[in-house]
Design a protein around this motif. Sequence first.
Motif, PDB file in Angstrom:
ATOM      1  N   UNK A  97      47.536  54.611  26.504  1.00  0.00           N
ATOM      2  CA  UNK A  97      47.690  53.258  27.164  1.00  0.00           C
ATOM      3  C   UNK A  97      48.166  53.225  28.513  1.00  0.00           C
ATOM      4  N   UNK A  98      48.802  54.139  28.983  1.00  0.00           N
ATOM      5  CA  UNK A  98      49.502  54.096  30.297  1.00  0.00           C
ATOM      6  C   UNK A  98      48.433  54.734  31.298  1.00  0.00           C
ATOM      7  N   UNK A  99      47.699  55.393  30.846  1.00  0.00           N
ATOM      8  CA  UNK A  99      46.798  56.227  31.763  1.00  0.00           C
ATOM      9  C   UNK A  99      45.571  54.975  31.788  1.00  0.00           C
ATOM     10  N   UNK A 100      45.232  54.304  30.809  1.00  0.00           N
ATOM     11  CA  UNK A 100      44.154  53.437  31.030  1.00  0.00           C
ATOM     12  C   UNK A 100      44.879  52.251  31.888  1.00  0.00           C
ATOM     13  N   UNK A 101      46.063  52.071  32.132  1.00  0.00           N
ATOM     14  CA  UNK A 101      46.533  50.877  32.828  1.00  0.00           C
ATOM     15  C   UNK A 101      46.608  51.112  34.553  1.00  0.00           C
ATOM     16  N   UNK A 102      46.423  52.381  34.876  1.00  0.00           N
ATOM     17  CA  UNK A 102      46.023  52.897  36.047  1.00  0.00           C
ATOM     18  C   UNK A 102      45.022  52.646  36.782  1.00  0.00           C
ATOM     19  N   UNK A 103      44.632  51.439  37.196  1.00  0.00           N
ATOM     20  CA  UNK A 103      43.399  50.741  37.879  1.00  0.00           C
ATOM     21  C   UNK A 103      43.853  49.945  38.889  1.00  0.00           C
ATOM     22  N   UNK A 104      44.299  50.119  40.201  1.00  0.00           N
ATOM     23  CA  UNK A 104      45.125  49.420  40.943  1.00  0.00           C
ATOM     24  C   UNK A 104      43.920  48.521  41.614  1.00  0.00           C
ATOM     25  N   UNK A 105      42.585  48.518  41.590  1.00  0.00           N
ATOM     26  CA  UNK A 105      41.812  47.739  42.267  1.00  0.00           C
ATOM     27  C   UNK A 105      41.029  46.669  41.187  1.00  0.00           C
ATOM     28  N   UNK A 106      41.487  46.850  39.965  1.00  0.00           N
ATOM     29  CA  UNK A 106      41.044  45.995  39.007  1.00  0.00           C
ATOM     30  C   UNK A 106      41.735  44.645  38.823  1.00  0.00           C
ATOM     31  N   UNK A 107      41.166  43.850  38.412  1.00  0.00           N
ATOM     32  CA  UNK A 107      41.592  42.342  38.082  1.00  0.00           C
ATOM     33  C   UNK A 107      42.453  42.458  36.830  1.00  0.00           C
ATOM     34  N   UNK A 108      43.441  41.638  36.463  1.00  0.00           N
ATOM     35  CA  UNK A 108      44.161  41.626  35.326  1.00  0.00           C
ATOM     36  C   UNK A 108      43.223  41.380  34.131  1.00  0.00           C
ATOM     37  N   UNK A 109      42.244  40.452  34.267  1.00  0.00           N
ATOM     38  CA  UNK A 109      41.209  40.145  33.089  1.00  0.00           C
ATOM     39  C   UNK A 109      40.442  41.115  32.940  1.00  0.00           C
ATOM     40  N   UNK A 110      39.860  41.764  33.953  1.00  0.00           N
ATOM     41  CA  UNK A 110      39.055  43.165  33.769  1.00  0.00           C
ATOM     42  C   UNK A 110      39.839  44.152  32.992  1.00  0.00           C
ATOM     43  N   UNK A 111      41.195  44.318  33.723  1.00  0.00           N
ATOM     44  CA  UNK A 111      41.953  45.519  33.106  1.00  0.00           C
ATOM     45  C   UNK A 111      42.315  45.432  31.540  1.00  0.00           C
ATOM     46  N   UNK A 112      42.407  44.068  31.261  1.00  0.00           N
ATOM     47  CA  UNK A 112      42.595  43.805  29.768  1.00  0.00           C
ATOM     48  C   UNK A 112      41.367  44.297  28.789  1.00  0.00           C
ATOM     49  N   UNK A 113      40.365  43.963  29.405  1.00  0.00           N
ATOM     50  CA  UNK A 113      38.870  44.140  28.660  1.00  0.00           C
ATOM     51  C   UNK A 113      38.865  45.720  28.675  1.00  0.00           C
ATOM     52  N   UNK A 114      39.090  46.449  29.577  1.00  0.00           N
ATOM     53  CA  UNK A 114      38.944  47.818  29.797  1.00  0.00           C
ATOM     54  C   UNK A 114      40.031  48.455  28.999  1.00  0.00           C
ATOM     55  N   UNK A 115      41.059  47.867  29.027  1.00  0.00           N
ATOM     56  CA  UNK A 115      41.977  48.762  27.947  1.00  0.00           C
ATOM     57  C   UNK A 115      41.815  48.611  26.833  1.00  0.00           C
ATOM     58  N   UNK A 116      41.302  47.433  26.168  1.00  0.00           N
ATOM     59  CA  UNK A 116      40.745  47.244  24.769  1.00  0.00           C
ATOM     60  C   UNK A 116      39.626  48.152  24.602  1.00  0.00           C
ATOM     61  N   UNK A 117      38.725  48.162  25.398  1.00  0.00           N
ATOM     62  CA  UNK A 117      37.556  49.158  25.332  1.00  0.00           C
ATOM     63  C   UNK A 117      37.717  50.808  25.160  1.00  0.00           C
ATOM     64  N   UNK A 118      38.756  50.954  26.152  1.00  0.00           N
ATOM     65  CA  UNK A 118      39.107  52.420  26.211  1.00  0.00           C
ATOM     66  C   UNK A 118      40.137  52.803  25.236  1.00  0.00           C
ATOM     67  N   UNK A 119      40.962  52.114  24.614  1.00  0.00           N
ATOM     68  CA  UNK A 119      41.981  52.568  23.745  1.00  0.00           C
ATOM     69  C   UNK A 119      41.331  52.636  22.291  1.00  0.00           C
TER      70      UNK A 119
END
Length: 781
Positions: A613-635
Amino acid sequence: MAGWTRAAQWLFGYSSAEVVSQPASLLFPPFPSATAAFVKQCRARGGWFGRAAVRHRAGHRREVSLRLSLLTGQGGTVSWLVSATDVAALSSRPNGPVRESLLTRGPIGIVVRDFDLRCTYVNDVMERQDGIPCHMRLGHRHAQSVHGQEDEALEAVMRQVLHSGIPAVHEYRALPVAARGREHVFSVWCCCVEDADGCTTGVCCMSVDITSSQRARERLAILSEAGTRIGSTLDVMQTGQELAELAVPLLADCAIVDLADPVMLEEDLPRLSDPARACAPAFRRAGLASVRQGAPEAVWSRGELISVSPVSPLIGVLVTGQSYLERVVDTAPGTWLRKDALRAQKVHDHGIHSLMIVPIRARCAVLGLALFLRTKDPVPFEEDDLLLAEELVSRAALSLDNARRYTHERATALALQRNLLPQQLPGGPAVEVASRYLPADMDDGVGGDWFDVIPLSGARVAMVVGDVVGHGINAAATMGRLRTAVHTLAGMELPPDELLAHLDDMVQRLTEEDTGPDGPGVAVMGATCLYAIYDPVSQQCTMARAGHPPPIIVAPNGDIVFPEIPAGVPLGLGLEPFEAVEVELPEGSLIALYTDGLVESRDHDIDVGMNLLSRALVQPDCSLEDLCSAVIDIIPTPTPSDDVTLLLARTRSLDACHTRSWNLPTDPAVVSNARALTADQLTEWGLERLISTTQLIVSELVTNAIRHGTGPIRLRLIRHQQLTCEVCDGGNCVPRLRHARTTDEHGRGLFLVARLSQRWGTRHATDHKIVWAEQDLSSMP
């Protein structure tokens, strides 16, 4: 005569040497029917059967049951097989009449064939079984006589028996003339036929019609298959489709399953005793299967809402709860089809000639209707078919009712949970927030995960994530109670460790109150929680947790931080106090709060999941909504038995121009100075319209601090979405709102503050307290 058996020697008294090559008149005295016309008739019919008197070698006559069978040899030569049975001997023995009629009256078809498989004998039962006349079978080989009626494998079985001498059993299907198009199943026992010297001369095949037992086995097989194919999921639409697919083509050429729309809408179902509702039903097509591609026999497709004509027999089935069988669909004038144009057209176009309608019932309620049609199969439905259909539907009804009740319960829990979860997350000036919530799967039901973002005084914000042990409505209800309690405690401006302590006491009380003789009630012991308060002015975040996974912080430069917060114990145990930790979060820091369903898996433990999860959160240029979706898809989350909750917050800070504070002496004369400082600052911020009300609020708060507080006084104004006035002093006395009487000279201060502000309150720190009041700025230009 060309052949003689040992049985014939016993019956007539002559040895084979005495009769072979002798005329038949040696044995058979002339009798009236032995004429040329009789012989011609025997040739035409292929034989004769009856009683006759024969001459014994001793000189007396013996009455026998005689059968003459025509045998056609090579080159068109004609021979006769004479079979004789002593009537007197059979009648004088036990069961003699039974033995006499065994070959003619029993339900066993008998065919005798020679080494070339030419028929040399056949009884009348065989003709009744397959409809082939004796004259078409006698003298012919198997393939020449049956014209494809019997299984071709039967000839191979007969040849095997002839060569091995070992009897064999074979089953085949045939279509008798009198079967009205229904195929029959026969079981054949084949054995060798031997002559007087024990040499094999042919094969005897005795067949029995086993259609009834075969159909019974097929019905049992269908019902057994229904146990594995129907109800594989808890989806009512899928269960309806499974019923339709099982019935085609095993029972019908087309099967339709229409479920009452309340089954889909999770409402009350019509009762069988409620004809008013049954006469105006709303059905949705849940299952559709046909031997024809695309099921053209159906008026409506799967998933569509259908209508039922008031003259249709479907209404009668709904009202009475009894099945309906129309062996031959009647399209004559005055029938119900003449008043239902849509269905009448389908009947005409696709040759629907037989119909069954079976109600789908459960607990005296109508779940829907199952329709079975025959189009290509020319045989109409019978009562046995209706019994089989009713058994199939009754099994499907149990699965449908279980699926409906489970779906209703799960939908109720989901609705309860979603209504209890926040619809909006007001991060305000402190944080930007986004969240994701995924309920557990269909088998385990929803859990008790919750999250919230609560605005606090002074532009601060509280963030909370919790998890209640268990699933279903009880877990969702407990979650709602805890979330409400957190809101109430947060309104009291409690620090995180104290809030968790109060929440722990409340869970203990609820558990004690709701525990009865049958076990725990609504309150479920074993809830976890993480509570954090972020202050955008000081950029400090205070956190405490009760058995919950720790937060993950991603610094603006991408560094990952796991705050060292004491884990604490789950709520409701009361074993040890909770500890709070304060960390500094620069503007742009990312805080991730989550439940264990996101990071735990059957394949790895929680530590591995947290690292992912911590590695998936390191996306500085990503909006929070997109980051939430990306984390759910990656983890990877291969444990669908637990809810998944993720709350992301990116911190903000208030510039110095949005805040102003002054240290004031504990002198009553300072009140006027505080009013002047307030007016100047509001003028600088362009809030002149609030000067008068704010001066009154500041006067009362500073006056109370001077009279009831201790130590130095600090006045602070914060401008964000609200205008906050804070007065800090070192006293522990909590101000209390009173309603002064008309004769009182004092006691109206906090009353005025409450009337002039949107809300007000008090919060405590280690060595001081703060009394604050807020005014709304959303309507300000």
